[in-house]
Enzyme design. Structure first.
Site, PDB file in Angstrom:
ATOM      1  N   HIS A  66     -22.263-127.267  27.964  1.00  0.00           N
ATOM      2  CA  HIS A  66     -23.002-125.971  28.094  1.00  0.00           C
ATOM      3  C   HIS A  66     -23.233-125.592  29.567  1.00  0.00           C
ATOM      4  CE1 HIS A  66     -26.496-128.478  28.625  1.00  0.00           C
ATOM      5  NE2 HIS A  66     -27.019-127.602  29.081  1.00  0.00           N
ATOM      6  N   ARG A  67     -23.326-126.805  30.497  1.00  0.00           N
ATOM      7  CA  ARG A  67     -23.159-126.435  31.846  1.00  0.00           C
ATOM      8  C   ARG A  67     -21.887-127.548  32.342  1.00  0.00           C
ATOM      9  NH1 ARG A  67     -27.840-124.232  35.295  1.00  0.00           N
ATOM     10  NH2 ARG A  67     -28.677-123.150  33.520  1.00  0.00           N
ATOM     11  N   LYS A  71     -22.025-135.090  33.473  1.00  0.00           N
ATOM     12  CA  LYS A  71     -22.586-135.972  34.341  1.00  0.00           C
ATOM     13  C   LYS A  71     -23.169-137.005  33.621  1.00  0.00           C
ATOM     14  CE  LYS A  71     -23.653-136.878  38.653  1.00  0.00           C
ATOM     15  NZ  LYS A  71     -23.064-138.426  38.246  1.00  0.00           N
ATOM     16  N   ASP A 100     -33.779-129.865  35.423  1.00  0.00           N
ATOM     17  CA  ASP A 100     -33.177-128.592  36.185  1.00  0.00           C
ATOM     18  C   ASP A 100     -32.092-129.133  36.808  1.00  0.00           C
ATOM     19  OD1 ASP A 100     -34.534-126.546  34.846  1.00  0.00           O
ATOM     20  OD2 ASP A 100     -36.144-126.991  36.276  1.00  0.00           O
ATOM     21  N   LYS A 107     -21.471-139.844  29.287  1.00  0.00           N
ATOM     22  CA  LYS A 107     -21.598-141.286  29.819  1.00  0.00           C
ATOM     23  C   LYS A 107     -20.441-142.059  29.537  1.00  0.00           C
ATOM     24  CE  LYS A 107     -25.294-143.820  30.753  1.00  0.00           C
ATOM     25  NZ  LYS A 107     -26.462-143.403  31.458  1.00  0.00           N
TER      26      LYS A 107
END
Ligand code: GLU
Length: 473
Positions: A66-67, A71, A100, A107
């Site tokens: 979604h972003r 990460k 945020d 992972k």
């Protein structure tokens, strides 16, 4: 009876998600999409170790795009398995949203025990793993950005970067393909200590809540609080050192693979780490008593338990024996969902992993930004600020007629270095996120604990991202 660690961990994460999701009025389809892991890459590759080939089992899981980029760290451990990596990737999505950090969660895991390999062999494995990620577009500054986790550190990140650069010649943003790098390879000051420092800031904030502390029968403030730490790896060692040195906390117990030691008057953690470096063990550290059973660290007499190792350490078999009033989840998933039910019943406050250990990924975000801006933080404004503050000090001295000493001047008239800015950004993140969670917990009456409150805080942000994208309007 100890539950199966892996299955339980993923089930625990999903069960917390479901508990939180049930308390929202978000569309069912959206919740179903947020819950699942989007991409799971399971790989096997051969690496020549000595005279034989070993087939290495490894994973990279991207939980949510979604972003972007996604990460999350890479774990080297013989316990790695697909469900474990899925659980950890899922947690990363919520962790990033909560504090945020504008990334989706991911992972990685390589099923090896690093201590069984030489540095050369580890380098071979790391480089081959990275090559597999490149092949499938599972790594890149805008795609998926790994970082250290259990069993990995700056050295492995440097190998990943070098392998990436070898294949992606001329990628001007190549440095941002991985975080947690050595400073000389594009890393950022303060990343190594970041998770532990974040744990300290988060715990300190909880301990400042007068109302909650009085309910627990504790005085407010971290100073003098008795901590037991499980695991002296990167997270545990910095949490212990900073809590002791900056917060005045007392470390009364430490547990490691070789055993558990206790001293009700406190163990100097800095000296203990030196001792362990020299002797290879925490056992026989002067002034401490060894527990007969290493696993009994859980039931030691203390105010705060800090599990800083692996998941599922506190389970339904040992939760009842806990004497601490607070559990600070420095590790990911150290408390199973069954244990959590018992602990909440007992009135124990749990500061959840997704919030408490988010300092690592927060500073990773700063490192990624530094790499993309191709400039060290503070370079532009440091001297300007120093000169301005210096003139101010001069002006105060002149108008008051007082002499301002060199020491005071140096304290006031200085511009921020990269480390100052990183710590300031981290502290701000941990404090403001704490109050976001606390706000949700206080305002929504049905929410009794910090984990569900943290999940809901994060869920609301992810849901608004989906809505803004025009998906699930
Ligand atoms: N492995 C760390 C975590 O579990 C850090 C991840 C990162 O920096 O991307 O949060």
């Amino acid at each position: 009876m100890k539950e199966n660690a892996h299955v339980t961990f993923y089930e625990s994460v999903l069960s917390s998600f479901d508990k939180a999701a049930a308390l929202t009025d978000l569309p069912k389809g959206m919740l179903a999409q947020i819950r699942e892991c989007n991409s799971i890459y399971q790989m096997r590759f051969p690496v020549k170790i000595g005279n034989t080939y070993e087939v290495i089992e490894a994973y990279r899981v991207q939980h949510s795009q979604h972003r972007n980029p996604t990460k999350g760290g890479i774990r080297f451990s013989h316990l790695v398995g697909q469900e474990e990596v899925m659980a950890l990737a899922t947690l990363m999505t919520f962790k990033c949203a909560l504090v945020d950090v504008p990334f989706g969660g991911a992972k990685g895991g390589v099923k090896i025990s690093p201590r069984n390999y030489t540095p050369d062999q580890l380098e071979k494995i790391t480089r081959r793993y990275t090559t597999e990620l490149i092949r499938k577009n599972f790594i890149g500054p805008g795609l998926d950005v790994p970082a250290p986790d259990y069993g990995t550190g700056p050295r492995e990140m440097a190998w990943i970067l070098d392998t990436y650069n070898t294949f992606k010649v001329g990628d001007i943003d190549g440095l941002a393909c991985v975080t947690g790098k050595p400073i000389t390879q594009g890393g950022i000051r303060g990343r190594t200590e970041a998770t532990g420092r974040g744990v300290y800031y988060g715990l300190r904030e909880l301990l400042l809540q007068k109302d909650e502390m009085s309910e627990l029968g504790l005085s407010p403030g971290i100073s003098g609080k008795r901590l037991v730490i499980q695991g002296l790896g990167n997270v545990g060692s910095y949490t212990g050192t900073i809590s002791q040195e900056e917060g005045g906390a007392i470390i009364v117990g430490v547990s490691e693979m070789e055993g558990t030691i206790y001293n009700k008057d406190g163990i100097d953690i800095v000296k203990l780490m030196r001792f362990r470096r020299d002797t290879g063990s925490i056992m026989n550290f002067p002034g401490t008593t060894a527990l007969a059973n290493r696993e009994d660290w859980v039931s030691l007499d203390c105010d705060i338990l800090v599990p800083a190792a692996l998941e599922s350490q506190i389970h339904q078999g040992n939760a009842h024996s806990i004497k601490a009033k607070i559990i600070a989840e420095a590790a990911n998933g150290p408390v199973t969902s069954k244990a959590e039910e018992i602990l909440l019943e007992m009135g124990v406050v749990i500061l959840p992993d997704m919030y408490l250990n988010a300092g690592g990924v927060t500073v990773s975000y700063f490192e990624w930004l530094k790499n993309l801006s191709h400039m060290r933080f503070g370079r532009m404004e440091k001297r300007f600020n120093q000169n301005t503050y210096s003139s101010l000090v001069d002006l105060v001295a002149k108008t008051t007629g007082k002499v301002i000493g060199e020491k005071e001047r140096n304290l006031i008239a200085r511009g921020a270095d990269e480390i100052d800015l990183v710590r300031s950004g981290l502290e701000e993140t941990m404090i403001s996120s704490f109050y976001q969670i606390k706000d949700v917990k206080t305002k929504r009456k049905k929410i009794k604990d910090y984990r569900v409150a943290a999940f809901i805080t994060a869920l609301d942000k992810i849901a608004s991202d989906y809505t803004n994208m025009g998906i699930f309007p």
